[in-house]
Every structure is written in structure tokens, then in C-alpha cells.
Design an enzyme around this catalytic site. Structure first.
Site, mmCIF file in Angstrom:
data_model
loop_
_atom_site.group_PDB
_atom_site.id
_atom_site.type_symbol
_atom_site.label_atom_id
_atom_site.label_comp_id
_atom_site.label_asym_id
_atom_site.label_seq_id
_atom_site.Cartn_x
_atom_site.Cartn_y
_atom_site.Cartn_z
ATOM 1 N N SER A 158 115.736 -5.816 54.692
ATOM 2 C CA SER A 158 116.948 -5.020 54.896
ATOM 3 C C SER A 158 117.295 -4.257 53.629
ATOM 4 O O SER A 158 117.240 -4.820 52.521
ATOM 5 C CB SER A 158 118.134 -5.918 55.252
ATOM 6 N N GLU A 244 124.566 -17.978 51.250
ATOM 7 C CA GLU A 244 124.682 -16.741 52.030
ATOM 8 C C GLU A 244 126.081 -16.399 52.548
ATOM 9 O O GLU A 244 126.447 -15.238 52.543
ATOM 10 C CB GLU A 244 123.679 -16.759 53.194
ATOM 11 N N SER A 364 116.228 -18.421 62.602
ATOM 12 C CA SER A 364 116.446 -18.239 64.043
ATOM 13 C C SER A 364 117.210 -19.436 64.622
ATOM 14 O O SER A 364 117.233 -20.525 64.031
ATOM 15 C CB SER A 364 115.100 -18.085 64.763
ATOM 16 N N ASN A 365 117.804 -19.229 65.794
ATOM 17 C CA ASN A 365 118.583 -20.311 66.404
ATOM 18 C C ASN A 365 117.713 -21.526 66.737
ATOM 19 O O ASN A 365 118.175 -22.666 66.654
ATOM 20 C CB ASN A 365 119.304 -19.791 67.651
ATOM 21 N N GLU A 366 116.440 -21.277 67.079
ATOM 22 C CA GLU A 366 115.550 -22.410 67.369
ATOM 23 C C GLU A 366 115.366 -23.245 66.090
ATOM 24 O O GLU A 366 115.414 -24.485 66.125
ATOM 25 C CB GLU A 366 114.178 -21.916 67.863
HETATM 26 C C1 FAD Z 1 118.089 -7.630 61.407
HETATM 27 C C2 FAD Z 1 117.172 -8.453 60.562
HETATM 28 C C3 FAD Z 1 117.246 -8.372 59.189
HETATM 29 C C4 FAD Z 1 116.382 -9.113 58.395
HETATM 30 N N1 FAD Z 1 116.434 -8.975 57.033
HETATM 31 C C5 FAD Z 1 115.571 -9.654 56.255
HETATM 32 C C6 FAD Z 1 115.559 -9.445 54.833
HETATM 33 O O1 FAD Z 1 116.351 -8.663 54.299
HETATM 34 N N2 FAD Z 1 114.649 -10.108 54.087
HETATM 35 C C7 FAD Z 1 113.762 -10.994 54.641
HETATM 36 O O2 FAD Z 1 112.993 -11.584 53.896
HETATM 37 N N3 FAD Z 1 113.724 -11.199 55.988
HETATM 38 C C8 FAD Z 1 114.607 -10.544 56.799
HETATM 39 N N4 FAD Z 1 114.574 -10.721 58.171
HETATM 40 C C9 FAD Z 1 113.527 -11.562 58.742
HETATM 41 C C10 FAD Z 1 114.016 -12.879 59.317
HETATM 42 O O3 FAD Z 1 114.348 -13.767 58.295
HETATM 43 C C11 FAD Z 1 112.885 -13.414 60.210
HETATM 44 O O4 FAD Z 1 112.769 -12.535 61.309
HETATM 45 C C12 FAD Z 1 113.153 -14.811 60.711
HETATM 46 O O5 FAD Z 1 113.077 -15.736 59.664
HETATM 47 C C13 FAD Z 1 112.155 -15.231 61.825
HETATM 48 O O6 FAD Z 1 110.845 -15.041 61.377
HETATM 49 P P1 FAD Z 1 109.787 -14.196 62.251
HETATM 50 O O7 FAD Z 1 110.432 -12.897 62.630
HETATM 51 O O8 FAD Z 1 108.511 -14.149 61.478
HETATM 52 O O9 FAD Z 1 109.592 -14.994 63.596
HETATM 53 P P2 FAD Z 1 108.663 -16.292 63.790
HETATM 54 O O10 FAD Z 1 108.903 -17.243 62.676
HETATM 55 O O11 FAD Z 1 107.270 -15.844 64.046
HETATM 56 O O12 FAD Z 1 109.303 -16.878 65.105
HETATM 57 C C14 FAD Z 1 109.017 -16.323 66.410
HETATM 58 C C15 FAD Z 1 109.763 -17.175 67.437
HETATM 59 O O13 FAD Z 1 109.270 -18.526 67.406
HETATM 60 C C16 FAD Z 1 110.335 -19.429 67.156
HETATM 61 N N5 FAD Z 1 109.879 -20.496 66.260
HETATM 62 C C17 FAD Z 1 109.163 -20.358 65.106
HETATM 63 N N6 FAD Z 1 108.964 -21.561 64.526
HETATM 64 C C18 FAD Z 1 109.540 -22.486 65.345
HETATM 65 C C19 FAD Z 1 109.694 -23.897 65.276
HETATM 66 N N7 FAD Z 1 109.198 -24.599 64.251
HETATM 67 N N8 FAD Z 1 110.390 -24.522 66.268
HETATM 68 C C20 FAD Z 1 110.930 -23.808 67.300
HETATM 69 N N9 FAD Z 1 110.814 -22.458 67.416
HETATM 70 C C21 FAD Z 1 110.152 -21.806 66.453
HETATM 71 C C22 FAD Z 1 111.417 -18.604 66.473
HETATM 72 O O14 FAD Z 1 112.696 -19.156 66.662
HETATM 73 C C23 FAD Z 1 111.261 -17.267 67.162
HETATM 74 O O15 FAD Z 1 111.944 -17.276 68.393
HETATM 75 C C24 FAD Z 1 115.440 -9.984 58.992
HETATM 76 C C25 FAD Z 1 115.371 -10.082 60.391
HETATM 77 C C26 FAD Z 1 116.226 -9.329 61.182
HETATM 78 C C27 FAD Z 1 116.112 -9.454 62.667
#
Ligand code: FAD
Length: 385
Positions: A158, A244, A364-366
Site C-alpha cells: 500500500s 497497528e 485474514s479472518n481465517e
Molecule cells: C487492501 C490491502 C492492502 C494491503 N497492504 C499491504 C501492505 O501495505 N504491505 C504488505 O506487506 N501487505 C499488504 N497486504 C497483503 C496482506 O497482508 C495479505 O494479502 C494477507 O496477509 C493474506 O496473504 P495472501 O494475500 O498471500 O493470501 P494467502 O496467505 O495465500 O491466503 C489465501 C487464502 O487462504 C487462507 N489461508 C491461508 N493460510 C491459512 C491457514 N493457515 N488457515 C486457514 N486459512 C488460511 C487465507 O485466509 C485466504 O483466504 C494488503 C492486502 C490488501 C487486501
């Protein structure tokens, strides 16, 4: 107490004098780039007037204000319709991290720029292969004389397109045999405006680009711009996440209340409020927000207990997604494809679309429910090798 009332009057007067029509409401959910320059100027004026660093200790250039005053500030800020902050990542994430875990030199170098909103920051944690599983980051840094040389890719960063600096989690040593993957990671402070850094905006559902892909190709930073010990960055990265929110959550909820009030007004005007199902959902939204606010204030006043911040994040993210859904019901087809210039419908459509992200960022909420399952309910740990 009387002093707190006086404090409330002061911030209210300041905001009344400084929040212009152009600034009011700018930069809300899904509108991160709106009036950006004006919002940055506003942040600088807010800082110069001493309102930005209420939560920071006096010895580090802050006001050391009580929690009550921080809550008052955030309530009044939200009530006035003051714009979305451009400096929040510095003020609420890396600033407190440097205060708690940085070196004297790092504090002297960075805290004044963060406090004055003259240097903006972004957070370089997530990568294409490392989001929820953050310890999987593969961006690496090696020492070359007095500098770190960084190569790899971050994603969803972001505000990287406007940031001067990035705090990053990178791998600086391989995982030692038999150790956890958290070893060998380091927390670096990296200048964004250099030849080795390429920022590529990602277009979002809203049509806007709030976040970015960031490529590091032999980018450089000074050797002593590692926070904590090299290889011990995991602890620092987790500390940053712990900072945060705090009192700002209350301000966010005042903003939610305004959104709900506006939606009720809209539903009355369009006749949607005559539909019993819409009436029930609006009433439920009001009840849920009332409970959320009461819970948040109770949690802020009490010593932090395991899981309380997590519960608030789960509740508010679900609440705002629900409000976005409800707004689409109230607006009907007008919300799906707003006519050009229909700012009212556009506002709700953006909120609806952006709120899809609320249950993803910041953990994430999960993942949040997994934390509650293990740390609060004592359920068996998930295997994460
Ligand atoms: C609007 C926005 C702003 C953001 N800004 C930043 C930023 O400034 N800097 C930064 O570093 N990141 C940023 N992010 C990234 C954010 O932190 C990640 O998207 C988040 O941590 C989820 O990681 P991922 O997208 O790789 O999804 P994944 O980790 O690949 O997850 C995919 C799905 O699988 C589920 N999942 C994964 N692991 C598990 C588990 N162990 N148990 C149950 N379910 C699971 C998740 O809940 C999700 O539904 C931003 C994201 C958004 C949407």
C-alpha cells in the site's frame, strides 16, 4: 476531566478551521488517491499543530497523551469528516517500532520526518509466495561493505507509489539446520527512491490503485539501517503488527456510524426503508455497531488480554462488508453501474468493493480465527512446517 473537555474543544476548533470542503471525506474506503497532495499538506499542518503524535512518548517528540485524549482526538477527527490519513503507516507502525526497538541513530534520523509527515512509509512484508505464511519470504539481502544489497519482490504494498521509505522483512541468512524458518530474517529500512526499486501499481476492483508490486533489483540501504539484530527480524516484524491500531479504532467506528447514518437517510429517501427486510438489516447494523463500540472502549480501558484485538478486527471487518452489501441492496441497479457524475452511488459502490479487502489485510479472518482457536481456546496447533 474538565481539561479533557477543553482538549476536545481545542481539537474541534482546529479541525473546524482546517477541514475545507475539498478535504472533507476525501480518501475514504477505496478512494486512497483522492486529493492526495491536499491530504499530505493537511497531515503536515496537523503535525505542526501538535496533533499527530499524541500517542508517542514526550522523550521521542510526542505528546505522551492519555488514552482518553487519544480517543477524543480520533472521535473528533472522524466526526469532522477530516480526510483519510496519508501518514498512518509511519505514525502507527514504523514510528512506534523505532521508539521501542530502534537504535538512537535510527530514531534521530527517522522520527522527526515521520512525525512531520515529510517522509512517508510503506510496509514491505507480503510477497507472491508469502502472505499469511509470512516466514516464507524469499526477498534476500546480503552485505556488501557498508551496505545491504536487496533482491526480490514484494506485493500488495500500500502507498509504495508515494512512499519515501519502506520497512521490509527480508532473508539475510539461510535457515540454520534444525532451527525454525523465523531465524535468519531481518527488518530493514530501505529508501524507495533509488534505481534498484521499481514500483508497479496494481489496479483494484474499485478501478483505483492503492497498492503495488515492488521489485528490488540490487537495491541498497546502509548497513546500520537494520532494526534489531540481523537475523532477528521476525520479532521486530511482529512487534510492528502489534502497534497497528489502538485508539484509532474508535475513530474508525465513528466513521462507520456516519456511514450508517448516511445509509439510513438514503434508504428513507429512496423508499428502500419501506421494505421490512431492509429495515431489519439497518437496525441490526446499528445494534452490531453499538455493541462493537462498547466492546472496543471496554477493551481499551482494560489491560490487553489475549485475543481482544483479534476479536475487534474480526467484528469490524465483517460489519463493514455487511454495510457494503446493504448499501447495494438499498441502491439497487444504480449501485451496480453508477451513471457518470453520480457521486453518491459511486461512494457506496467503492465502499462495497473495497470492503472485500477488509477480511484479508492485516491478517485474514481465517488466520485470526486460527489464532483465537490456538491461543484462547487452547485447541491443537496447526501444522505449519
Ligand atoms: C487492501 C490491502 C492492502 C494491503 N497492504 C499491504 C501492505 O501495505 N504491505 C504488505 O506487506 N501487505 C499488504 N497486504 C497483503 C496482506 O497482508 C495479505 O494479502 C494477507 O496477509 C493474506 O496473504 P495472501 O494475500 O498471500 O493470501 P494467502 O496467505 O495465500 O491466503 C489465501 C487464502 O487462504 C487462507 N489461508 C491461508 N493460510 C491459512 C491457514 N493457515 N488457515 C486457514 N486459512 C488460511 C487465507 O485466509 C485466504 O483466504 C494488503 C492486502 C490488501 C487486501
Amino acid at each position: 476531566m474538565d481539561d479533557d473537555q477543553e482538549f476536545r474543544r481545542e481539537i474541534r476548533d482546529w479541525l473546524a478551521a482546517n477541514v475545507t470542503d475539498e478535504l472533507r471525506g476525501a480518501g475514504g474506503a477505496g478512494r486512497e488517491n483522492e486529493a492526495f497532495e491536499q491530504r499530505r499538506d493537511f497531515a503536515r499542518r496537523l503535525a505542526a499543530a501538535g496533533w499527530s503524535t499524541l500517542a508517542w512518548p514526550v522523550e521521542h517528540g510526542g505528546q505522551g497523551a492519555s488514552l482518553a485524549r487519544q480517543v477524543i482526538f480520533h472521535e473528533e477527527y472522524a466526526r469532522s469528516g477530516a480526510p483519510g490519513r496519508v501518514d498512518h503507516i509511519g505514525l502507527t507502525m514504523v514510528g512506534p517500532t523505532l521508539i521501542g526497538l530502534g537504535s538512537d541513530r535510527q530514531r534521530k534520523r527517522f522520527l522527526p520526518g515521520i512525525a512531520a509527515a515529510t517522509e512517508l512509509w510503506c510496509q514491505g512484508y507480503s510477497e507472491p509466495g508469502a502472505g499469511s505464511d509470512l516466514a516464507a519470504v524469499t526477498t534476500r539481502a546480503r552485505l556488501d561493505g557498508a551496505q545491504w544489497v536487496i533482491t526480490g519482490q514484494k506485493v500488495w504494498t500500500s502507498l509504495a507509489h508515494v512512499a519515501d521509505w519502506c520497512f521490509m522483512l527480508v532473508r539475510t541468512a539461510p535457515v540454520p539446520a534444525g532451527a525454525s524458518r523465523h531465524a535468519g530474517l531481518s527488518y530493514l529500512l530501505v529508501p524507495m527512491r533509488q534505481a534498484g526499486v521499481t514500483v508497479r501499481p496494481i489496479r483494484q476492483l474499485t478501478g483505483d490503485s492503492e497498492f503495488n508490486e515492488v521489485f528490488f533489483d540490487e537495491a541498497r540501504t546502509e548497513r546500520d539501517l537494520v532494526v534489531g539484530e540481523p537475523g532477528q527480524g521476525w520479532r521486530v516484524a511482529m512487534a510492528t503488527l502489534g502497534f497497528e491500531r489502538g485508539a484509532a479504532t474508535v475513530g474508525q467506528q465513528v466513521g462507520f456510524q456516519r456511514d450508517l447514518d448516511d445509509l439510513v437517510t438514503l434508504a428513507r429517501r429512496t423508499g428502500a426503508a419501506d421494505d421490512p427486510a431492509v429495515r431489519e438489516r439497518l437496525t441490526r447494523a446499528w445494534i452490531d455497531l453499538t455493541v462493537l463500540r462498547a466492546h472496543t472502549l471496554r477493551v481499551l480501558a482494560a489491560p490487553p488480554a489475549t485475543g481482544t484485538a483479534t476479536v475487534i478486527k474480526l467484528l469490524w471487518s465483517r460489519w463493514r462488508q455487511g454495510l457494503g452489501d446493504l448499501a447495494m441492496t438499498v441502491l439497487g441497479p444504480r449501485g451496480i453501474a453508477p451513471a457518470p457524475g453520480d457521486d453518491e452511488a459511486d461512494r457506496w459502490r467503492r465502499l462495497f468493493l473495497f470492503s472485500r479487502a477488509d477480511t484479508i489485510y492485516g491478517g485474514s479472518n481465517e488466520i485470526q480465527r486460527g489464532i483465537l482457536a490456538e491461543r484462547v481456546l487452547g485447541l491443537p496447533r496447526q501444522d505449519r512446517r
